[in-house]
Motif scaffolding. Structure first.
Motif, PDB file in Angstrom:
ATOM      1  N   GLU A  54       0.440  -1.582   0.354  1.00 51.83           N
ATOM      2  CA  GLU A  54      -0.532   0.049   0.112  1.00 51.83           C
ATOM      3  C   GLU A  54       0.608   1.652   0.254  1.00 51.83           C
ATOM      4  OE1 GLU A  54      -3.624  -1.683   2.145  1.00 51.83           O
ATOM      5  OE2 GLU A  54      -2.257  -0.149   3.726  1.00 51.83           O
ATOM      6  N   HIS A  75      -6.967  -3.038  -2.092  1.00 54.91           N
ATOM      7  CA  HIS A  75      -8.543  -3.075  -2.257  1.00 54.91           C
ATOM      8  C   HIS A  75      -8.118  -2.288  -4.147  1.00 54.91           C
ATOM      9  CE1 HIS A  75     -10.940   0.220  -4.114  1.00 54.91           C
ATOM     10  NE2 HIS A  75     -11.764  -0.230  -2.568  1.00 54.91           N
ATOM     11  N   PRO A  76      -8.932  -2.800  -4.889  1.00 51.54           N
ATOM     12  CA  PRO A  76      -8.529  -2.599  -6.444  1.00 51.54           C
ATOM     13  C   PRO A  76      -8.794  -1.441  -6.886  1.00 51.54           C
ATOM     14  CG  PRO A  76     -11.238  -4.574  -5.491  1.00 51.54           C
ATOM     15  CD  PRO A  76     -10.577  -3.893  -4.470  1.00 51.54           C
ATOM     16  N   SER A  77      -8.809  -0.233  -6.470  1.00 53.70           N
ATOM     17  CA  SER A  77      -8.052   0.920  -6.722  1.00 53.70           C
ATOM     18  C   SER A  77      -7.026   0.820  -6.890  1.00 53.70           C
ATOM     19  CB  SER A  77      -8.669   2.515  -5.968  1.00 53.70           C
ATOM     20  OG  SER A  77      -8.230   1.859  -4.373  1.00 53.70           O
ATOM     21  N   GLY A  78      -5.750   0.263  -5.895  1.00 50.75           N
ATOM     22  CA  GLY A  78      -4.251   0.144  -6.135  1.00 50.75           C
ATOM     23  C   GLY A  78      -3.516  -1.041  -6.940  1.00 50.75           C
ATOM     24  N   TRP A  79      -4.396  -1.670  -7.856  1.00 49.90           N
ATOM     25  CA  TRP A  79      -4.081  -2.784  -8.380  1.00 49.90           C
ATOM     26  C   TRP A  79      -2.984  -2.368  -9.893  1.00 49.90           C
ATOM     27  CZ3 TRP A  79      -8.708  -6.535  -9.670  1.00 49.90           C
ATOM     28  CH2 TRP A  79      -8.978  -6.907  -8.316  1.00 49.90           C
ATOM     29  N   ASN A  80      -3.111  -1.344 -10.115  1.00 49.17           N
ATOM     30  CA  ASN A  80      -2.852  -0.474 -11.160  1.00 49.17           C
ATOM     31  C   ASN A  80      -1.040  -0.401 -11.159  1.00 49.17           C
ATOM     32  OD1 ASN A  80      -3.007   0.022 -14.414  1.00 49.17           O
ATOM     33  ND2 ASN A  80      -1.852   1.944 -12.943  1.00 49.17           N
ATOM     34  N   LYS A  81      -1.064   0.168  -9.839  1.00 46.37           N
ATOM     35  CA  LYS A  81       0.369  -0.370  -9.611  1.00 46.37           C
ATOM     36  C   LYS A  81       0.981  -1.734  -8.738  1.00 46.37           C
ATOM     37  CE  LYS A  81       0.328   0.484  -4.442  1.00 46.37           C
ATOM     38  NZ  LYS A  81       0.784   1.234  -3.326  1.00 46.37           N
TER      39      LYS A  81
END
Length: 410
Positions: free
Chosen positions: A180, A201-207
Protein backbone atom coordinates in the motif's frame (compact mmCIF):
# COMPACT_ATOMS: atom_id res chain seq x y z
CA UNK A 1 6.89 31.14 -23.19
CA UNK A 2 6.36 27.76 -21.46
CA UNK A 3 8.99 26.68 -18.96
CA UNK A 4 11.27 23.97 -20.27
CA UNK A 5 11.39 20.80 -18.17
CA UNK A 6 14.85 19.82 -16.96
CA UNK A 7 16.09 16.44 -18.26
CA UNK A 8 15.37 13.45 -16.02
CA UNK A 9 18.34 12.45 -13.87
CA UNK A 10 18.41 8.67 -14.25
CA UNK A 11 19.70 7.82 -10.79
CA UNK A 12 18.27 5.19 -8.45
CA UNK A 13 19.31 3.26 -5.33
CA UNK A 14 19.03 -0.51 -4.89
CA UNK A 15 18.84 -2.16 -1.46
CA UNK A 16 19.03 -5.88 -0.77
CA UNK A 17 19.51 -7.95 2.35
CA UNK A 18 22.67 -9.57 0.96
CA UNK A 19 24.44 -8.64 -2.24
CA UNK A 20 25.98 -10.10 -4.25
CA UNK A 21 24.78 -13.64 -3.60
CA UNK A 22 25.34 -16.86 -5.52
CA UNK A 23 21.63 -17.66 -5.87
CA UNK A 24 20.61 -14.06 -6.69
CA UNK A 25 22.60 -13.37 -9.84
CA UNK A 26 19.37 -12.18 -11.49
CA UNK A 27 19.61 -8.99 -9.40
CA UNK A 28 23.09 -8.32 -10.75
CA UNK A 29 21.88 -8.86 -14.31
CA UNK A 30 18.99 -6.47 -13.75
CA UNK A 31 21.27 -3.75 -12.37
CA UNK A 32 23.78 -4.09 -15.21
CA UNK A 33 20.98 -3.99 -17.79
CA UNK A 34 19.65 -0.77 -16.24
CA UNK A 35 23.13 0.73 -16.44
CA UNK A 36 23.27 -0.13 -20.13
CA UNK A 37 20.07 1.91 -20.44
CA UNK A 38 21.82 4.92 -18.96
CA UNK A 39 20.85 4.56 -15.29
CA UNK A 40 23.24 5.34 -12.47
CA UNK A 41 22.53 2.60 -9.94
CA UNK A 42 23.83 2.91 -6.38
CA UNK A 43 24.04 -0.48 -4.69
CA UNK A 44 23.36 -0.90 -0.98
CA UNK A 45 23.11 -4.09 1.04
CA UNK A 46 22.63 -4.84 4.70
CA UNK A 47 25.27 -7.58 4.67
CA UNK A 48 27.34 -9.76 2.36
CA UNK A 49 30.73 -8.04 2.31
CA UNK A 50 32.44 -11.23 3.58
CA UNK A 51 30.61 -13.75 1.34
CA UNK A 52 32.47 -16.42 -0.62
CA UNK A 53 31.76 -15.73 -4.29
CA UNK A 54 32.80 -18.23 -6.97
CA UNK A 55 31.59 -15.98 -9.80
CA UNK A 56 34.02 -13.25 -10.90
CA UNK A 57 31.11 -10.96 -11.84
CA UNK A 58 29.82 -11.15 -8.27
CA UNK A 59 33.27 -10.30 -6.92
CA UNK A 60 33.25 -7.19 -9.12
CA UNK A 61 29.87 -6.19 -7.70
CA UNK A 62 31.22 -6.64 -4.18
CA UNK A 63 33.53 -3.67 -4.73
CA UNK A 64 30.65 -1.49 -5.96
CA UNK A 65 28.32 -2.07 -3.02
CA UNK A 66 27.99 -0.05 0.20
CA UNK A 67 27.18 -2.20 3.23
CA UNK A 68 25.12 -0.83 6.10
CA UNK A 69 26.05 -3.24 8.85
CA UNK A 70 29.81 -3.10 8.34
CA UNK A 71 29.89 0.62 9.23
CA UNK A 72 30.05 -0.24 12.90
CA UNK A 73 27.75 0.39 15.83
CA UNK A 74 29.03 3.92 16.46
CA UNK A 75 28.41 5.06 12.89
CA UNK A 76 24.85 3.74 12.88
CA UNK A 77 24.14 5.06 16.39
CA UNK A 78 25.38 8.50 15.34
CA UNK A 79 23.02 8.40 12.35
CA UNK A 80 20.10 7.72 14.72
CA UNK A 81 21.00 10.57 17.07
CA UNK A 82 21.65 13.00 14.22
CA UNK A 83 18.31 12.11 12.60
CA UNK A 84 16.43 12.59 15.88
CA UNK A 85 17.72 16.16 16.17
CA UNK A 86 17.80 17.13 12.50
CA UNK A 87 14.39 15.69 11.54
CA UNK A 88 12.37 14.99 14.69
CA UNK A 89 9.07 14.85 12.81
CA UNK A 90 10.36 12.29 10.32
CA UNK A 91 12.00 10.28 13.08
CA UNK A 92 8.74 10.15 15.05
CA UNK A 93 6.80 9.01 11.96
CA UNK A 94 9.38 6.33 11.29
CA UNK A 95 9.46 5.22 14.95
CA UNK A 96 5.65 4.98 15.00
CA UNK A 97 5.69 2.88 11.82
CA UNK A 98 8.39 0.60 13.26
CA UNK A 99 6.24 -0.05 16.33
CA UNK A 100 3.19 -0.75 14.15
CA UNK A 101 5.18 -3.20 12.04
CA UNK A 102 6.58 -4.90 15.13
CA UNK A 103 3.13 -5.53 16.63
CA UNK A 104 2.06 -7.65 13.65
CA UNK A 105 5.45 -9.12 12.81
CA UNK A 106 6.70 -12.66 13.25
CA UNK A 107 10.13 -11.23 14.12
CA UNK A 108 11.20 -9.90 17.56
CA UNK A 109 11.05 -6.23 18.55
CA UNK A 110 14.80 -5.66 18.65
CA UNK A 111 15.08 -6.46 14.93
CA UNK A 112 12.64 -3.67 14.12
CA UNK A 113 14.75 -1.34 16.24
CA UNK A 114 17.72 -2.39 14.09
CA UNK A 115 15.71 -1.74 10.90
CA UNK A 116 14.96 1.79 12.16
CA UNK A 117 18.64 2.41 12.87
CA UNK A 118 19.58 1.09 9.42
CA UNK A 119 16.97 3.37 7.88
CA UNK A 120 18.48 6.39 9.65
CA UNK A 121 21.93 5.60 8.26
CA UNK A 122 20.63 4.86 4.75
CA UNK A 123 18.41 7.97 4.66
CA UNK A 124 21.42 10.21 5.38
CA UNK A 125 23.45 8.44 2.68
CA UNK A 126 20.66 8.78 0.10
CA UNK A 127 20.35 12.47 0.95
CA UNK A 128 24.12 12.93 0.56
CA UNK A 129 23.97 11.30 -2.88
CA UNK A 130 20.78 13.21 -3.79
CA UNK A 131 18.89 10.01 -4.58
CA UNK A 132 15.11 10.20 -4.47
CA UNK A 133 13.95 6.65 -5.20
CA UNK A 134 14.88 3.34 -3.58
CA UNK A 135 14.17 -0.12 -5.00
CA UNK A 136 14.48 -3.39 -3.08
CA UNK A 137 14.26 -7.07 -3.92
CA UNK A 138 12.09 -9.32 -1.75
CA UNK A 139 9.35 -8.05 0.55
CA UNK A 140 11.24 -8.94 3.73
CA UNK A 141 13.62 -6.86 5.88
CA UNK A 142 15.10 -4.70 3.04
CA UNK A 143 11.59 -3.44 2.34
CA UNK A 144 11.04 -2.78 6.06
CA UNK A 145 14.06 -0.50 5.87
CA UNK A 146 12.81 1.14 2.64
CA UNK A 147 9.40 1.82 4.20
CA UNK A 148 11.04 3.42 7.25
CA UNK A 149 13.26 5.55 4.99
CA UNK A 150 10.09 6.71 3.26
CA UNK A 151 8.58 7.69 6.62
CA UNK A 152 11.78 9.52 7.58
CA UNK A 153 12.36 11.47 4.39
CA UNK A 154 9.53 11.03 1.89
CA UNK A 155 11.93 9.25 -0.51
CA UNK A 156 9.72 6.92 -2.56
CA UNK A 157 10.35 3.21 -2.73
CA UNK A 158 9.37 0.20 -4.81
CA UNK A 159 10.12 -3.48 -4.45
CA UNK A 160 10.14 -6.77 -6.34
CA UNK A 161 8.28 -9.72 -4.85
CA UNK A 162 9.53 -13.16 -5.84
CA UNK A 163 7.83 -15.71 -3.60
CA UNK A 164 7.23 -18.15 -2.18
CA UNK A 165 8.56 -16.88 1.16
CA UNK A 166 6.69 -13.57 1.00
CA UNK A 167 3.38 -15.31 0.31
CA UNK A 168 3.98 -17.75 3.17
CA UNK A 169 4.39 -14.83 5.59
CA UNK A 170 1.97 -12.18 4.36
CA UNK A 171 0.97 -11.09 7.88
CA UNK A 172 4.31 -11.77 9.55
CA UNK A 173 6.21 -9.44 7.19
CA UNK A 174 3.41 -6.84 6.93
CA UNK A 175 3.29 -7.32 3.17
CA UNK A 176 -0.02 -5.52 2.75
CA UNK A 177 1.29 -2.33 4.40
CA UNK A 178 4.42 -2.41 2.25
CA UNK A 179 2.40 -2.80 -0.95
CA UNK A 180 0.00 0.00 0.00
CA UNK A 181 2.81 2.46 0.80
CA UNK A 182 5.03 1.63 -2.21
CA UNK A 183 5.19 3.79 -5.33
CA UNK A 184 4.87 0.59 -7.35
CA UNK A 185 5.40 -3.13 -6.78
CA UNK A 186 6.91 -5.64 -9.21
CA UNK A 187 5.86 -9.28 -9.46
CA UNK A 188 8.00 -11.72 -11.45
CA UNK A 189 4.98 -13.60 -12.83
CA UNK A 190 1.27 -13.15 -13.37
CA UNK A 191 0.71 -15.63 -10.56
CA UNK A 192 2.71 -13.39 -8.23
CA UNK A 193 0.76 -10.34 -9.35
CA UNK A 194 -2.46 -12.13 -8.54
CA UNK A 195 -1.26 -12.94 -5.03
CA UNK A 196 -0.42 -9.27 -4.45
CA UNK A 197 -3.75 -8.10 -5.85
CA UNK A 198 -5.48 -10.08 -3.09
CA UNK A 199 -3.92 -7.80 -0.49
CA UNK A 200 -5.13 -4.37 -1.51
CA UNK A 201 -8.22 -2.54 -2.79
CA UNK A 202 -8.82 -2.86 -6.56
CA UNK A 203 -8.15 0.86 -6.94
CA UNK A 204 -4.47 0.10 -6.26
CA UNK A 205 -4.07 -2.85 -8.62
CA UNK A 206 -2.64 -0.69 -11.39
CA UNK A 207 0.60 -0.12 -9.47
CA UNK A 208 1.34 -3.86 -9.34
CA UNK A 209 3.36 -4.65 -12.47
CA UNK A 210 4.87 -7.81 -13.96
CA UNK A 211 8.56 -7.62 -14.82
CA UNK A 212 10.13 -10.99 -15.52
CA UNK A 213 13.58 -11.99 -14.37
CA UNK A 214 16.03 -11.91 -17.24
CA UNK A 215 18.39 -14.59 -18.46
CA UNK A 216 22.15 -14.15 -18.54
CA UNK A 217 23.36 -13.56 -22.10
CA UNK A 218 25.76 -16.50 -21.85
CA UNK A 219 22.70 -18.78 -21.73
CA UNK A 220 21.20 -17.37 -24.94
CA UNK A 221 22.47 -19.43 -27.85
CA UNK A 222 21.88 -18.89 -31.56
CA UNK A 223 21.02 -22.51 -32.38
CA UNK A 224 19.59 -25.34 -30.30
CA UNK A 225 21.05 -28.83 -30.45
CA UNK A 226 19.44 -31.63 -28.47
CA UNK A 227 21.57 -33.93 -26.32
CA UNK A 228 20.89 -37.67 -26.47
CA UNK A 229 22.81 -38.39 -23.24
CA UNK A 230 20.97 -40.18 -20.43
CA UNK A 231 21.91 -37.48 -17.95
CA UNK A 232 19.37 -35.30 -16.11
CA UNK A 233 20.46 -32.23 -14.16
CA UNK A 234 18.87 -30.28 -11.31
CA UNK A 235 20.27 -26.89 -10.26
CA UNK A 236 19.25 -25.15 -7.06
CA UNK A 237 19.83 -24.70 -3.36
CA UNK A 238 19.50 -28.04 -1.58
CA UNK A 239 16.50 -27.19 0.57
CA UNK A 240 13.04 -28.50 1.36
CA UNK A 241 11.15 -26.31 -1.10
CA UNK A 242 13.15 -27.39 -4.17
CA UNK A 243 12.16 -31.04 -3.69
CA UNK A 244 15.52 -32.72 -4.34
CA UNK A 245 14.76 -35.37 -1.67
CA UNK A 246 11.69 -36.40 -3.68
CA UNK A 247 13.80 -36.38 -6.83
CA UNK A 248 16.23 -38.90 -5.33
CA UNK A 249 13.33 -41.14 -4.32
CA UNK A 250 11.91 -40.93 -7.85
CA UNK A 251 15.36 -41.79 -9.21
CA UNK A 252 15.34 -44.91 -7.01
CA UNK A 253 12.06 -45.93 -8.66
CA UNK A 254 13.65 -45.51 -12.08
CA UNK A 255 16.67 -47.55 -11.04
CA UNK A 256 14.29 -50.25 -9.81
CA UNK A 257 12.83 -50.40 -13.32
CA UNK A 258 16.31 -50.96 -14.74
CA UNK A 259 16.55 -47.49 -16.32
CA UNK A 260 19.97 -46.34 -17.43
CA UNK A 261 20.50 -42.73 -16.31
CA UNK A 262 22.69 -40.26 -14.43
CA UNK A 263 21.26 -37.56 -12.17
CA UNK A 264 23.40 -34.55 -11.23
CA UNK A 265 22.40 -32.16 -8.43
CA UNK A 266 24.19 -28.82 -8.78
CA UNK A 267 24.08 -26.75 -5.61
CA UNK A 268 24.48 -26.90 -1.87
CA UNK A 269 22.38 -26.10 1.15
CA UNK A 270 20.93 -27.16 4.46
CA UNK A 271 19.36 -30.35 3.10
CA UNK A 272 22.57 -31.78 1.67
CA UNK A 273 23.14 -34.29 4.55
CA UNK A 274 19.56 -35.56 4.17
CA UNK A 275 19.93 -35.97 0.41
CA UNK A 276 23.31 -37.67 0.73
CA UNK A 277 21.80 -40.14 3.20
CA UNK A 278 18.92 -40.86 0.80
CA UNK A 279 21.43 -41.57 -1.97
CA UNK A 280 23.16 -44.08 0.30
CA UNK A 281 19.90 -45.61 1.51
CA UNK A 282 18.76 -46.21 -2.08
CA UNK A 283 22.26 -47.32 -3.16
CA UNK A 284 22.37 -44.70 -5.89
CA UNK A 285 26.02 -43.66 -5.48
CA UNK A 286 26.74 -44.72 -9.05
CA UNK A 287 23.77 -42.85 -10.51
CA UNK A 288 23.32 -39.66 -8.47
CA UNK A 289 26.00 -37.12 -7.59
CA UNK A 290 26.09 -33.68 -5.94
CA UNK A 291 28.53 -31.09 -7.28
CA UNK A 292 28.16 -28.35 -4.64
CA UNK A 293 27.99 -24.67 -5.54
CA UNK A 294 28.96 -23.77 -9.11
CA UNK A 295 29.47 -20.50 -10.94
CA UNK A 296 27.41 -19.47 -13.95
CA UNK A 297 29.72 -21.01 -16.53
CA UNK A 298 29.86 -24.35 -14.68
CA UNK A 299 26.05 -24.38 -14.43
CA UNK A 300 25.84 -23.71 -18.15
CA UNK A 301 28.17 -26.63 -18.94
CA UNK A 302 26.22 -29.02 -16.70
CA UNK A 303 22.93 -28.10 -18.41
CA UNK A 304 24.39 -28.44 -21.91
CA UNK A 305 25.81 -31.85 -21.01
CA UNK A 306 22.35 -33.08 -19.98
CA UNK A 307 19.39 -34.46 -21.90
CA UNK A 308 16.95 -32.36 -19.85
CA UNK A 309 16.59 -30.25 -16.73
CA UNK A 310 14.42 -31.28 -13.75
CA UNK A 311 13.18 -29.13 -10.85
CA UNK A 312 10.51 -30.78 -8.63
CA UNK A 313 9.79 -27.70 -6.48
CA UNK A 314 7.08 -27.78 -3.81
CA UNK A 315 6.99 -23.96 -3.69
CA UNK A 316 8.41 -21.43 -6.13
CA UNK A 317 8.11 -17.99 -7.62
CA UNK A 318 9.40 -18.67 -11.11
CA UNK A 319 12.86 -20.18 -10.98
CA UNK A 320 15.44 -18.38 -13.11
CA UNK A 321 17.27 -21.65 -13.69
CA UNK A 322 14.23 -22.99 -15.57
CA UNK A 323 14.61 -20.09 -17.99
CA UNK A 324 18.35 -20.72 -18.31
CA UNK A 325 17.86 -24.41 -19.12
CA UNK A 326 15.19 -23.63 -21.71
CA UNK A 327 17.33 -20.90 -23.26
CA UNK A 328 20.02 -23.55 -23.77
CA UNK A 329 17.55 -25.74 -25.60
CA UNK A 330 16.88 -28.27 -22.88
CA UNK A 331 13.37 -29.53 -22.15
CA UNK A 332 12.44 -29.08 -18.50
CA UNK A 333 10.54 -31.25 -16.06
CA UNK A 334 8.88 -29.25 -13.29
CA UNK A 335 5.75 -28.88 -11.19
CA UNK A 336 2.32 -27.36 -11.84
CA UNK A 337 2.87 -24.53 -9.34
CA UNK A 338 3.08 -20.72 -9.18
CA UNK A 339 4.48 -19.14 -12.35
CA UNK A 340 5.92 -22.36 -13.84
CA UNK A 341 3.01 -23.02 -16.25
CA UNK A 342 3.35 -19.47 -17.60
CA UNK A 343 6.64 -20.58 -19.16
CA UNK A 344 6.56 -24.38 -19.35
CA UNK A 345 3.87 -25.87 -21.59
CA UNK A 346 3.25 -29.58 -20.97
CA UNK A 347 4.63 -31.79 -23.75
CA UNK A 348 5.44 -28.68 -25.81
CA UNK A 349 8.71 -27.53 -24.23
CA UNK A 350 8.83 -29.86 -21.25
CA UNK A 351 6.80 -31.96 -18.86
CA UNK A 352 4.69 -30.73 -15.95
CA UNK A 353 3.65 -32.93 -13.03
CA UNK A 354 1.88 -32.38 -9.67
CA UNK A 355 4.10 -31.17 -6.83
CA UNK A 356 4.79 -33.86 -4.25
CA UNK A 357 3.94 -36.81 -6.51
CA UNK A 358 6.83 -39.25 -6.60
CA UNK A 359 5.00 -41.49 -9.09
CA UNK A 360 4.28 -38.66 -11.55
CA UNK A 361 7.85 -37.35 -11.27
CA UNK A 362 9.30 -40.79 -11.96
CA UNK A 363 6.94 -41.20 -14.94
CA UNK A 364 7.96 -37.81 -16.35
CA UNK A 365 11.64 -38.71 -16.02
CA UNK A 366 10.94 -42.07 -17.71
CA UNK A 367 9.14 -40.37 -20.62
CA UNK A 368 12.00 -37.91 -21.02
CA UNK A 369 14.68 -40.60 -21.00
CA UNK A 370 12.77 -42.55 -23.66
CA UNK A 371 11.83 -39.59 -25.88
CA UNK A 372 13.37 -39.61 -29.38
CA UNK A 373 16.05 -37.04 -30.06
CA UNK A 374 13.75 -35.40 -32.62
CA UNK A 375 11.18 -34.74 -29.88
CA UNK A 376 13.86 -33.32 -27.58
CA UNK A 377 15.05 -31.09 -30.42
CA UNK A 378 11.59 -29.69 -31.11
CA UNK A 379 10.91 -29.15 -27.40
CA UNK A 380 14.26 -27.39 -26.98
CA UNK A 381 13.60 -25.04 -29.88
CA UNK A 382 10.16 -24.09 -28.58
CA UNK A 383 11.52 -23.53 -25.08
CA UNK A 384 14.35 -21.32 -26.30
CA UNK A 385 11.89 -19.17 -28.27
CA UNK A 386 9.64 -18.80 -25.22
CA UNK A 387 12.52 -17.58 -23.06
CA UNK A 388 13.78 -15.19 -25.74
CA UNK A 389 10.30 -13.67 -25.96
CA UNK A 390 9.48 -13.51 -22.25
CA UNK A 391 12.78 -13.25 -20.36
CA UNK A 392 15.19 -11.07 -22.31
CA UNK A 393 17.02 -9.19 -19.56
CA UNK A 394 17.31 -5.97 -21.58
CA UNK A 395 13.62 -5.96 -22.51
CA UNK A 396 12.56 -6.52 -18.91
CA UNK A 397 14.99 -3.87 -17.69
CA UNK A 398 13.33 -1.49 -20.12
CA UNK A 399 10.01 -2.06 -18.37
CA UNK A 400 11.63 -1.34 -15.02
CA UNK A 401 13.36 1.72 -16.43
CA UNK A 402 9.99 3.17 -17.47
CA UNK A 403 8.59 2.55 -13.97
CA UNK A 404 11.57 4.28 -12.34
CA UNK A 405 11.29 7.22 -14.72
CA UNK A 406 7.62 7.64 -13.91
CA UNK A 407 8.36 7.47 -10.17
CA UNK A 408 11.06 10.16 -10.46
CA UNK A 409 8.90 12.44 -12.59
CA UNK A 410 6.11 12.19 -10.03
Amino acid sequence: MPELKSPLRKRVAYLTSQYPKVSHSFIRREILALERLGWEVHRFALRGWDAELPDVDDRTELERTAYVLNKGVLSIAWAVVATMFAAPGGFWRSFTMAVALMRRSDRPFFLHAIYLAEACWLARELARLQLSHLHTHFGTNPTDVALLVNCLTGISYSFTVHGPEEFDRIIGINLQTKVERAKFVVAISSFGRGQLMRLIHPSGWNKIKVVHCGVDERFLISSVLANAANKLVCVGRLCEQKGQALLVSAAARLAGRGANFELVLVGDGENRPIIEQLIRDHQLQGKVRITGWADGEAVRREILDARAFVLPSFAEGLAVVLMEAMALGRPVLTTYIAGNPELVVHEENGWLFPAGSEDELADAMHRCLNAPVSVLQAMGERGARAVAEQHNVQTEAGKLSALFAHALEA
